[in-house]
Design a protein around this motif. Structure first.
Motif, short mmCIF file in Angstrom:
data_model
loop_
_atom_site.label_atom_id
_atom_site.label_comp_id
_atom_site.label_asym_id
_atom_site.label_seq_id
_atom_site.Cartn_x
_atom_site.Cartn_y
_atom_site.Cartn_z
N ASP A 53 128.06 34.33 -14.63
CA ASP A 53 127.90 35.79 -14.44
C ASP A 53 129.00 36.34 -14.00
O ASP A 53 128.94 37.57 -13.72
N GLY A 54 130.24 35.70 -13.86
CA GLY A 54 131.54 36.01 -13.54
C GLY A 54 131.71 36.05 -12.08
O GLY A 54 132.84 36.39 -11.55
N ALA A 55 130.47 35.49 -11.21
CA ALA A 55 130.68 35.45 -9.96
C ALA A 55 131.73 34.45 -9.40
O ALA A 55 131.77 33.43 -10.18
N VAL A 56 132.70 34.76 -8.67
CA VAL A 56 133.92 34.09 -8.03
C VAL A 56 133.38 33.13 -6.82
O VAL A 56 132.82 33.77 -5.77
N ARG A 57 133.45 31.94 -7.03
CA ARG A 57 132.96 31.13 -5.61
C ARG A 57 134.41 30.02 -5.21
O ARG A 57 134.57 28.98 -5.76
N PRO A 58 134.69 30.52 -4.13
CA PRO A 58 135.92 29.81 -3.43
C PRO A 58 135.78 28.82 -2.52
O PRO A 58 136.53 28.09 -2.11
N ARG A 125 138.67 44.70 -6.38
CA ARG A 125 137.25 44.73 -7.05
C ARG A 125 136.15 44.40 -6.65
O ARG A 125 135.35 44.31 -6.99
N GLN A 126 136.30 43.95 -5.03
CA GLN A 126 135.12 43.69 -4.62
C GLN A 126 134.27 42.41 -5.07
O GLN A 126 133.05 42.54 -5.19
N ALA A 127 135.19 41.78 -5.49
CA ALA A 127 134.45 40.33 -6.35
C ALA A 127 133.68 39.16 -5.14
O ALA A 127 133.08 38.71 -5.91
N LEU A 128 133.86 39.73 -4.03
CA LEU A 128 133.32 38.76 -3.05
C LEU A 128 132.64 39.30 -2.05
O LEU A 128 132.63 40.67 -1.91
N ASP A 129 131.45 38.78 -1.63
CA ASP A 129 131.02 39.66 -0.22
C ASP A 129 131.82 39.80 0.86
O ASP A 129 132.89 38.92 0.96
N ALA A 130 131.34 40.56 1.68
CA ALA A 130 132.43 41.06 2.69
C ALA A 130 132.60 39.96 3.82
O ALA A 130 133.83 39.69 4.23
#
Length: 325
Positions: A53-58, A125-130
């Motif tokens: 879904d495009g979510a970035v998981r670092p 782009r606020q790709a991560l939660d805060a």
């Protein structure tokens, strides 16, 4: 006081750091925790998986992180999440990066099979939660500091990390060194009559204007730094200064301290060495900028930046709001 509803970039870190209570066993305990997670950096960018879904998981588990690090353990403990799970960070060395293979440029850059991400771009782009975004900012700041504090400023001896990365100790003279933070004043200057001051630096994107800013100098208060920087950069004197909010800025290790300042003079004489241009704008013009409809196509910093929220405060007529005293 800071408005807790603000979504400032890098400011949402909720880890419990417990730096002062760390002992010799702290790092080993963190590495042995079944819920431990690790952030991995390579050449200033962050390794991450991308979901369908495009979510970035670092965040990587310990076993995966060790594989990426070539069998080494991460040595920087950021802190613990609310559930007690440790969060750590590590920077891959040049030899390991070469072994894994670095390919592509810009947004297409990859290390091995996974993409690399620039933290600023993720925040824009606020790709991560805060919370995760703030943890990566902490990790960026600390990894930058560890990289620049490898030798003692007193005797020149080599330093080593201690307390799971909370400090460094000189192997020559036993001097303790703690992470450095460089304070920066950033200010929205207004004239008390419905106009605010914005400037353009030569490196800004085309058509973008922003607040004035500058480092706070030794022996200087925040409010005096605001007054000095405004005088040096715009030739304006400033009276009342109000605190608005602050933002970690790990490039390489600053804290942006946002203020609202009221000018006591209005004739601009800007410093051409630092600014390309500087001028007054009416509130209506600033509102048009916020809405993307300014006649000259002028734009403002994105909402992840503290400058955006300082300017929004003025646009909404809250530059003298008691909440920011």
């Amino acid at each position: 006081m800071t408005d807790t509803s603000l979504r400032l970039g890098f400011a949402g870190n909720r880890l419990v750091r417990d730096g002062e209570t760390r002992g010799e066993a702290t790092l080993a305990e963190a590495l042995a925790h079944p819920g431990a997670g690790v952030f991995l950096q390579a050449e200033g960018q962050w390794l991450a998986r991308v979901e369908a879904d495009g979510a970035v998981r670092p965040l990587f588990d310990i076993a995966s992180a060790r594989d990426w690090l070539g069998g080494e353990d991460p040595s920087l403990l950021l802190g613990h999440a609310a559930d007690g799970a440790p969060r750590l960070a590590a920077r891959l060395g040049g030899e390991r990066i070469a072994a894994l293979g670095l390919t592509g440029e810009g947004a297409e850059r990859r290390l091995g099979a996974l993409p690399l991400f620039e933290l600023r771009a993720l925040a824009q782009r606020q790709a991560l939660d805060a919370d995760t975004e703030g943890q990566l900012a902490q990790a960026t700041h600390l990894l930058n500091w560890h990289g620049s504090a490898r030798f003692c400023g007193r005797c020149g001896g080599e330093t080593v990390s201690e307390a799971a990365g909370f400090r460094r100790r000189c192997t020559g003279c036993d001097h303790l060194i703690f992470p450095r933070t460089d304070p920066v004043s950033i200010m929205l200057v207004h004239d008390g009559a419905g106009r605010c001051l914005l400037g353009r630096q030569p490196h800004f994107p085309d058509d973008m204007w922003s607040c004035l800013a500058g480092f706070i100098e030794a022996g200087e208060t925040i409010e005096d730094a605001v007054r000095r920087e405004t005088l040096e950069e715009a030739g304006l004197t400033v009276g009342a200064v109000r605190y608005h909010s602050s933002q970690p800025w790990p490039f390489p290790g600053s804290l942006m301290i946002g203020c609202i300042a009221e000018a006591t003079s209005t004739d601009i004489a800007f410093d051409g060495a630092e600014l390309e241009d500087c001028r007054w704008f009416s509130r209506a013009e600033v509102v048009a900028m916020m809405e993307g409809r300014h006649d000259e196509g002028i734009t403002l910093p994105k909402p992840f930046a503290i400058a955006h929220h300082l300017i929004r405060t003025f646009a909404e007529g809250r530059e003298r709001h008691d909440a920011y005293l």
